[in-house]
Design an enzyme around this catalytic site. Structure first.
Site, PDB file in Angstrom:
ATOM      1  N   PRO A  14     -22.920 -87.103 -34.105  1.00 43.89           N
ATOM      2  CA  PRO A  14     -23.515 -85.816 -34.458  1.00 43.89           C
ATOM      3  C   PRO A  14     -24.663 -85.925 -35.464  1.00 43.89           C
ATOM      4  O   PRO A  14     -24.614 -86.730 -36.386  1.00 43.89           O
ATOM      5  CB  PRO A  14     -22.344 -85.029 -35.074  1.00 43.89           C
ATOM      6  N   ASN A  15     -25.657 -85.106 -35.208  1.00 47.43           N
ATOM      7  CA  ASN A  15     -26.845 -84.950 -36.063  1.00 47.43           C
ATOM      8  C   ASN A  15     -27.823 -86.120 -35.995  1.00 47.43           C
ATOM      9  O   ASN A  15     -28.892 -86.062 -36.604  1.00 47.43           O
ATOM     10  CB  ASN A  15     -26.452 -84.668 -37.533  1.00 47.43           C
ATOM     11  N   ARG A  22     -34.336 -85.314 -40.303  1.00 46.31           N
ATOM     12  CA  ARG A  22     -33.123 -85.159 -41.107  1.00 46.31           C
ATOM     13  C   ARG A  22     -33.137 -86.063 -42.342  1.00 46.31           C
ATOM     14  O   ARG A  22     -33.151 -87.301 -42.212  1.00 46.31           O
ATOM     15  CB  ARG A  22     -31.932 -85.569 -40.223  1.00 46.31           C
ATOM     16  N   TYR A  27     -32.241 -91.336 -44.280  1.00 44.90           N
ATOM     17  CA  TYR A  27     -32.171 -91.946 -42.942  1.00 44.90           C
ATOM     18  C   TYR A  27     -33.495 -92.512 -42.436  1.00 44.90           C
ATOM     19  O   TYR A  27     -33.536 -93.085 -41.353  1.00 44.90           O
ATOM     20  CB  TYR A  27     -31.635 -90.902 -41.944  1.00 44.90           C
ATOM     21  N   ASN A  78     -22.355 -95.371 -33.635  1.00 41.17           N
ATOM     22  CA  ASN A  78     -22.567 -94.741 -34.933  1.00 41.17           C
ATOM     23  C   ASN A  78     -21.892 -93.377 -34.823  1.00 41.17           C
ATOM     24  O   ASN A  78     -22.473 -92.441 -34.257  1.00 41.17           O
ATOM     25  CB  ASN A  78     -24.059 -94.584 -35.244  1.00 41.17           C
ATOM     26  N   ALA A  81     -20.702 -88.275 -38.881  1.00 40.42           N
ATOM     27  CA  ALA A  81     -19.667 -87.754 -39.778  1.00 40.42           C
ATOM     28  C   ALA A  81     -18.257 -87.965 -39.223  1.00 40.42           C
ATOM     29  O   ALA A  81     -17.287 -88.006 -40.000  1.00 40.42           O
ATOM     30  CB  ALA A  81     -19.918 -86.269 -40.043  1.00 40.42           C
ATOM     31  N   HIS A  84     -15.621 -90.427 -40.761  1.00 33.88           N
ATOM     32  CA  HIS A  84     -14.802 -90.217 -41.947  1.00 33.88           C
ATOM     33  C   HIS A  84     -13.514 -89.443 -41.683  1.00 33.88           C
ATOM     34  O   HIS A  84     -12.655 -89.375 -42.546  1.00 33.88           O
ATOM     35  CB  HIS A  84     -15.649 -89.522 -43.023  1.00 33.88           C
ATOM     36  N   ASP A  91      -8.692 -93.262 -32.053  1.00 31.76           N
ATOM     37  CA  ASP A  91      -7.664 -93.528 -31.041  1.00 31.76           C
ATOM     38  C   ASP A  91      -8.284 -93.894 -29.695  1.00 31.76           C
ATOM     39  O   ASP A  91      -7.747 -94.746 -28.973  1.00 31.76           O
ATOM     40  CB  ASP A  91      -6.747 -92.307 -30.866  1.00 31.76           C
ATOM     41  N   GLU A 102     -19.405-100.986 -35.263  1.00 27.56           N
ATOM     42  CA  GLU A 102     -19.698 -99.694 -35.905  1.00 27.56           C
ATOM     43  C   GLU A 102     -20.991 -99.852 -36.707  1.00 27.56           C
ATOM     44  O   GLU A 102     -21.122-100.797 -37.480  1.00 27.56           O
ATOM     45  CB  GLU A 102     -18.517 -99.353 -36.834  1.00 27.56           C
ATOM     46  N   HIS A 104     -23.966 -97.925 -39.182  1.00 30.35           N
ATOM     47  CA  HIS A 104     -24.454 -96.796 -39.991  1.00 30.35           C
ATOM     48  C   HIS A 104     -25.847 -97.126 -40.486  1.00 30.35           C
ATOM     49  O   HIS A 104     -26.080 -98.227 -40.992  1.00 30.35           O
ATOM     50  CB  HIS A 104     -23.527 -96.527 -41.185  1.00 30.35           C
ATOM     51  N   SER A 106     -27.411 -95.603 -43.010  1.00 30.54           N
ATOM     52  CA  SER A 106     -27.353 -95.634 -44.477  1.00 30.54           C
ATOM     53  C   SER A 106     -26.183 -96.510 -44.916  1.00 30.54           C
ATOM     54  O   SER A 106     -25.264 -96.781 -44.128  1.00 30.54           O
ATOM     55  CB  SER A 106     -27.191 -94.210 -45.020  1.00 30.54           C
ATOM     56  N   ARG A 111     -23.016 -94.058 -51.156  1.00 34.19           N
ATOM     57  CA  ARG A 111     -23.246 -92.619 -51.122  1.00 34.19           C
ATOM     58  C   ARG A 111     -22.032 -91.858 -51.665  1.00 34.19           C
ATOM     59  O   ARG A 111     -21.232 -92.413 -52.406  1.00 34.19           O
ATOM     60  CB  ARG A 111     -23.610 -92.218 -49.685  1.00 34.19           C
ATOM     61  N   ARG A 115     -17.790 -90.516 -48.057  1.00 30.91           N
ATOM     62  CA  ARG A 115     -18.344 -91.376 -47.003  1.00 30.91           C
ATOM     63  C   ARG A 115     -17.860 -92.822 -47.133  1.00 30.91           C
ATOM     64  O   ARG A 115     -18.144 -93.655 -46.276  1.00 30.91           O
ATOM     65  CB  ARG A 115     -19.872 -91.366 -47.042  1.00 30.91           C
TER      66      ARG A 115
HETATM   67  C1  DQA Z   1     -24.168 -92.096 -40.848  1.00 32.91           C
HETATM   68  C2  DQA Z   1     -23.411 -91.910 -42.165  1.00 32.91           C
HETATM   69  C3  DQA Z   1     -22.443 -90.741 -42.090  1.00 32.91           C
HETATM   70  O1  DQA Z   1     -21.786 -90.567 -43.333  1.00 32.91           O
HETATM   71  C4  DQA Z   1     -23.200 -89.460 -41.768  1.00 32.91           C
HETATM   72  O2  DQA Z   1     -22.294 -88.393 -41.632  1.00 32.91           O
HETATM   73  C5  DQA Z   1     -24.083 -89.586 -40.594  1.00 32.91           C
HETATM   74  C6  DQA Z   1     -24.844 -90.808 -40.406  1.00 32.91           C
HETATM   75  C7  DQA Z   1     -25.260 -93.179 -40.946  1.00 32.91           C
HETATM   76  O3  DQA Z   1     -25.747 -93.600 -39.905  1.00 32.91           O
HETATM   77  O4  DQA Z   1     -25.639 -93.583 -42.049  1.00 32.91           O
HETATM   78  O5  DQA Z   1     -24.248 -88.644 -39.815  1.00 32.91           O
HETATM   79  O6  DQA Z   1     -23.236 -92.496 -39.846  1.00 32.91           O
END
Ligand code: DQA
Length: 150
Positions: A14-15, A22, A27, A78, A81, A84, A91, A102, A104, A106, A111, A115
């Site tokens: 998401p996002n 953003r 990022y 990735n 959110a 977390h 699962d 995995e 990320h 950032s 942070r 997170r």
């Molecule tokens: C993220 C880190 C997460 O905490 C955050 O909610 C994101 C992006 C990252 O790529 O740094 O949406 O996964």
């Protein structure tokens, strides 16, 4: 699963479709389309086929992970959110049991405290955090190595 041309599923959560606009101070300014281009280029160099998917929905993420079973050799995710708190995504990854990295953008450990914990980390092979878009490219290299050995 060892394959002649390994198929790798890349999932953006998401996002991440908002990258570029953003919180650029967190990022960076690279858009998701640009990251996907870098991923496609790296995959070609490594001889890997990638399928890339972005979703803002937890259920859609679970579905795409489930559908990887029997089709994909590995996953790069990735979870945004969902990292977390999504036991459902965790699962699903545990259920398909594919080599998963995995990623990320950032450094989640640098942070806010909420997170610092990933519910995903215990079910993946490894995690790359804080290297920006390079993280996805290193994850592809790692999977390429791991799949060659397994
Ligand atoms: C993220 C880190 C997460 O905490 C955050 O909610 C994101 C992006 C990252 O790529 O740094 O949406 O996964």
């Amino acid at each position: 699963m060892k394959q002649a041309t390994p198929q790798v599923l890349v999932i953006h959560g998401p996002n991440l479709n908002m990258l570029g606009k953003r919180e650029p101070e967190v990022y960076g300014s690279t858009t998701l389309a640009e990251i996907d281009q870098q991923i496609a280029h790296k995959a070609k160099v490594l001889g890997i086929q990638v399928e890339v998917f972005q979703t803002n929905q937890e259920g859609a993420m679970v579905d795409i992970i489930q559908q990887a079973l029997g089709r994909m050799a590995g996953i790069i995710i990735n979870p945004g959110a969902f990292t977390h708190y999504s036991i459902a995504v965790r699962d699903a990854l545990a259920a398909v049991d594919l080599p998963t990295i995995e990623v990320h953008l950032s450094n989640i450990y640098k942070r806010e405290e909420f997170r610092h914990h990933s519910v995903i980390a215990p079910v993946v092979r490894g995690q790359i955090s804080g290297l920006g878009p390079l993280g996805y490219l290193l994850a592809l290299e790692a999977l390429s190595e791991l799949l060659g050995r397994e």
